[in-house]
Design a protein around this motif. Structure first.
Motif, PDB file in Angstrom:
ATOM      1  N   ILE A 201     -13.611  25.528  76.330  1.00 15.80           N
ATOM      2  CA  ILE A 201     -14.461  24.426  75.676  1.00 15.80           C
ATOM      3  C   ILE A 201     -13.753  23.651  74.698  1.00 15.80           C
ATOM      4  O   ILE A 201     -14.014  22.536  74.495  1.00 15.80           O
ATOM      5  N   ASP A 202     -12.807  24.561  73.825  1.00 14.47           N
ATOM      6  CA  ASP A 202     -12.357  23.744  72.466  1.00 14.47           C
ATOM      7  C   ASP A 202     -11.275  22.928  73.135  1.00 14.47           C
ATOM      8  O   ASP A 202     -11.138  21.999  72.649  1.00 14.47           O
ATOM      9  N   LYS A 203     -10.473  23.287  74.087  1.00 18.96           N
ATOM     10  CA  LYS A 203      -9.374  22.525  74.636  1.00 18.96           C
ATOM     11  C   LYS A 203     -10.198  21.102  75.318  1.00 18.96           C
ATOM     12  O   LYS A 203      -9.713  20.233  75.168  1.00 18.96           O
ATOM     13  N   PHE A 204     -11.306  21.431  76.067  1.00 18.02           N
ATOM     14  CA  PHE A 204     -11.959  20.254  76.788  1.00 18.02           C
ATOM     15  C   PHE A 204     -12.228  19.306  75.592  1.00 18.02           C
ATOM     16  O   PHE A 204     -12.195  17.995  75.738  1.00 18.02           O
ATOM     17  N   LEU A 205     -12.910  19.795  74.472  1.00 20.04           N
ATOM     18  CA  LEU A 205     -13.619  18.850  73.369  1.00 20.04           C
ATOM     19  C   LEU A 205     -12.470  18.047  72.824  1.00 20.04           C
ATOM     20  O   LEU A 205     -12.615  16.977  72.444  1.00 20.04           O
ATOM     21  N   TRP A 206     -11.158  18.674  72.869  1.00 22.10           N
ATOM     22  CA  TRP A 206      -9.959  18.080  72.128  1.00 22.10           C
ATOM     23  C   TRP A 206      -9.425  16.894  73.037  1.00 22.10           C
ATOM     24  O   TRP A 206      -9.420  15.984  72.906  1.00 22.10           O
ATOM     25  N   SER A 207      -9.392  17.493  74.328  1.00 26.15           N
ATOM     26  CA  SER A 207      -8.903  16.523  75.419  1.00 26.15           C
ATOM     27  C   SER A 207      -9.587  15.172  75.660  1.00 26.15           C
ATOM     28  O   SER A 207      -9.237  14.194  76.095  1.00 26.15           O
ATOM     29  N   ILE A 208     -10.956  15.399  75.350  1.00 30.04           N
ATOM     30  CA  ILE A 208     -11.691  14.193  75.650  1.00 30.04           C
ATOM     31  C   ILE A 208     -12.115  13.294  74.262  1.00 30.04           C
ATOM     32  O   ILE A 208     -12.851  12.442  74.339  1.00 30.04           O
ATOM     33  N   ARG A 209     -11.242  13.687  73.419  1.00 26.22           N
ATOM     34  CA  ARG A 209     -11.275  13.000  72.146  1.00 26.22           C
ATOM     35  C   ARG A 209     -12.430  13.051  71.199  1.00 26.22           C
ATOM     36  O   ARG A 209     -12.957  12.102  70.443  1.00 26.22           O
TER      37      ARG A 209
ATOM     38  N   ILE B 286     -10.052  21.991  64.948  1.00 30.47           N
ATOM     39  CA  ILE B 286     -11.322  21.523  64.108  1.00 30.47           C
ATOM     40  C   ILE B 286     -12.218  21.727  65.412  1.00 30.47           C
ATOM     41  O   ILE B 286     -13.371  22.364  65.186  1.00 30.47           O
ATOM     42  N   ALA B 287     -12.031  21.626  66.545  1.00 31.38           N
ATOM     43  CA  ALA B 287     -12.808  21.982  67.626  1.00 31.38           C
ATOM     44  C   ALA B 287     -13.256  23.205  67.701  1.00 31.38           C
ATOM     45  O   ALA B 287     -14.425  23.688  67.825  1.00 31.38           O
ATOM     46  N   ALA B 288     -12.278  24.290  67.384  1.00 29.22           N
ATOM     47  CA  ALA B 288     -12.491  25.657  67.522  1.00 29.22           C
ATOM     48  C   ALA B 288     -13.488  26.065  66.297  1.00 29.22           C
ATOM     49  O   ALA B 288     -14.424  26.901  66.304  1.00 29.22           O
TER      50      ALA B 288
ATOM     51  N   TYR C 284     -12.889  15.551  69.244  1.00 31.26           N
ATOM     52  CA  TYR C 284     -12.569  16.137  68.008  1.00 31.26           C
ATOM     53  C   TYR C 284     -11.128  15.832  67.950  1.00 31.26           C
ATOM     54  O   TYR C 284     -10.312  15.853  68.960  1.00 31.26           O
ATOM     55  N   LYS C 285     -10.611  15.548  66.775  1.00 34.72           N
ATOM     56  CA  LYS C 285      -9.159  15.166  66.577  1.00 34.72           C
ATOM     57  C   LYS C 285      -8.176  16.192  66.780  1.00 34.72           C
ATOM     58  O   LYS C 285      -6.993  15.985  67.440  1.00 34.72           O
ATOM     59  N   THR C 286      -8.416  17.443  66.484  1.00 33.06           N
ATOM     60  CA  THR C 286      -7.317  18.680  66.762  1.00 33.06           C
ATOM     61  C   THR C 286      -8.337  19.662  67.658  1.00 33.06           C
ATOM     62  O   THR C 286      -9.541  19.781  67.343  1.00 33.06           O
ATOM     63  N   ARG C 287      -7.562  20.416  68.229  1.00 36.66           N
ATOM     64  CA  ARG C 287      -8.212  21.507  68.834  1.00 36.66           C
ATOM     65  C   ARG C 287      -8.631  22.583  67.920  1.00 36.66           C
ATOM     66  O   ARG C 287      -9.733  23.367  68.063  1.00 36.66           O
TER      67      ARG C 287
ATOM     68  N   ILE D 228     -17.111  25.220  67.050  1.00 38.74           N
ATOM     69  CA  ILE D 228     -17.766  26.027  67.708  1.00 38.74           C
ATOM     70  C   ILE D 228     -17.840  27.402  67.252  1.00 38.74           C
ATOM     71  O   ILE D 228     -18.965  27.995  67.425  1.00 38.74           O
ATOM     72  N   LYS D 229     -17.131  28.037  66.268  1.00 39.74           N
ATOM     73  CA  LYS D 229     -17.202  29.185  65.369  1.00 39.74           C
ATOM     74  C   LYS D 229     -18.674  28.846  64.477  1.00 39.74           C
ATOM     75  O   LYS D 229     -19.279  29.953  64.235  1.00 39.74           O
ATOM     76  N   LYS D 230     -18.784  27.877  64.034  1.00 31.32           N
ATOM     77  CA  LYS D 230     -19.805  27.308  63.339  1.00 31.32           C
ATOM     78  C   LYS D 230     -21.287  27.185  63.970  1.00 31.32           C
ATOM     79  O   LYS D 230     -22.144  26.669  63.694  1.00 31.32           O
ATOM     80  N   ASN D 231     -21.333  27.621  65.488  1.00 32.10           N
ATOM     81  CA  ASN D 231     -22.268  27.462  66.048  1.00 32.10           C
ATOM     82  C   ASN D 231     -22.789  26.003  66.212  1.00 32.10           C
ATOM     83  O   ASN D 231     -24.191  25.806  66.280  1.00 32.10           O
ATOM     84  N   ARG D 232     -22.223  25.218  66.440  1.00 31.51           N
ATOM     85  CA  ARG D 232     -22.413  23.483  66.411  1.00 31.51           C
ATOM     86  C   ARG D 232     -22.222  23.154  67.803  1.00 31.51           C
ATOM     87  O   ARG D 232     -22.719  22.015  68.202  1.00 31.51           O
ATOM     88  N   VAL D 233     -21.738  23.876  68.656  1.00 37.03           N
ATOM     89  CA  VAL D 233     -21.402  23.428  70.172  1.00 37.03           C
ATOM     90  C   VAL D 233     -22.371  24.624  71.133  1.00 37.03           C
ATOM     91  O   VAL D 233     -22.016  25.987  71.017  1.00 37.03           O
TER      92      VAL D 233
END
Length: 144
Positions: free
Chosen positions: A3-11, A18-20, A13-16, A23-28
């Protein structure tokens, strides 16, 4: 795809990284359950993302092989976010003061450039030759 790579790949989030972190902060979450970065995304999943105080919902149509261009994003996801959320975002943007009140604080770079342009135009129109200006004053005092 993770999911972190998916959110980065569909733009989303700017970086993977930041996406991770998000996700760690329970926002996804997928469905109603909070996920970890290693969660695999499948076609048809509805992902809920909390970003900028707005709850976005996206539906996965197709999983990209790698990061894609912005124009190709609609081929891979469908935005199913409530219109109310976008209205909230619009209202927040309108209510914020992006520019300081006149007379408060130091001038910004933009203000300073505008002042410099004004002063340069004003001086250049009044005096063309400084030697003539100061020379006339000195010539009058010497003759008396």
């Amino acid at each position: 795809m993770r999911i972190d790579k998916f959110l980065w790949s569909i733009r989303f989030y700017k970086t993977r990284t930041i996406a991770a972190e998000e996700i760690k902060k329970n926002r996804v979450s997928i469905g109603d359950s909070v996920v970890k970065s290693s969660k695999e995304v499948k076609e048809g999943d509805v992902i809920k993302i909390r970003k900028n105080q707005i709850d976005y919902k996206i539906k996965v149509i197709q999983i990209p092989k790698s990061r894609i261009g912005a124009k190709l994003v609609p081929l891979h996801i469908k935005d199913v976010t409530d219109k109310e959320q976008y209205e909230l975002l619009k209202m927040r943007k309108m209510s914020q003061d992006y520019y300081r009140i006149k007379g408060e604080g130091r001038p910004t770079k933009k203000d300073r450039r505008e002042m410099d342009d004004y002063v340069e135009n004003d001086i250049s129109s009044d005096f063309t030759d400084w030697d003539d200006f100061f020379g006339e004053a000195n010539d009058d005092s010497e003759e008396s």
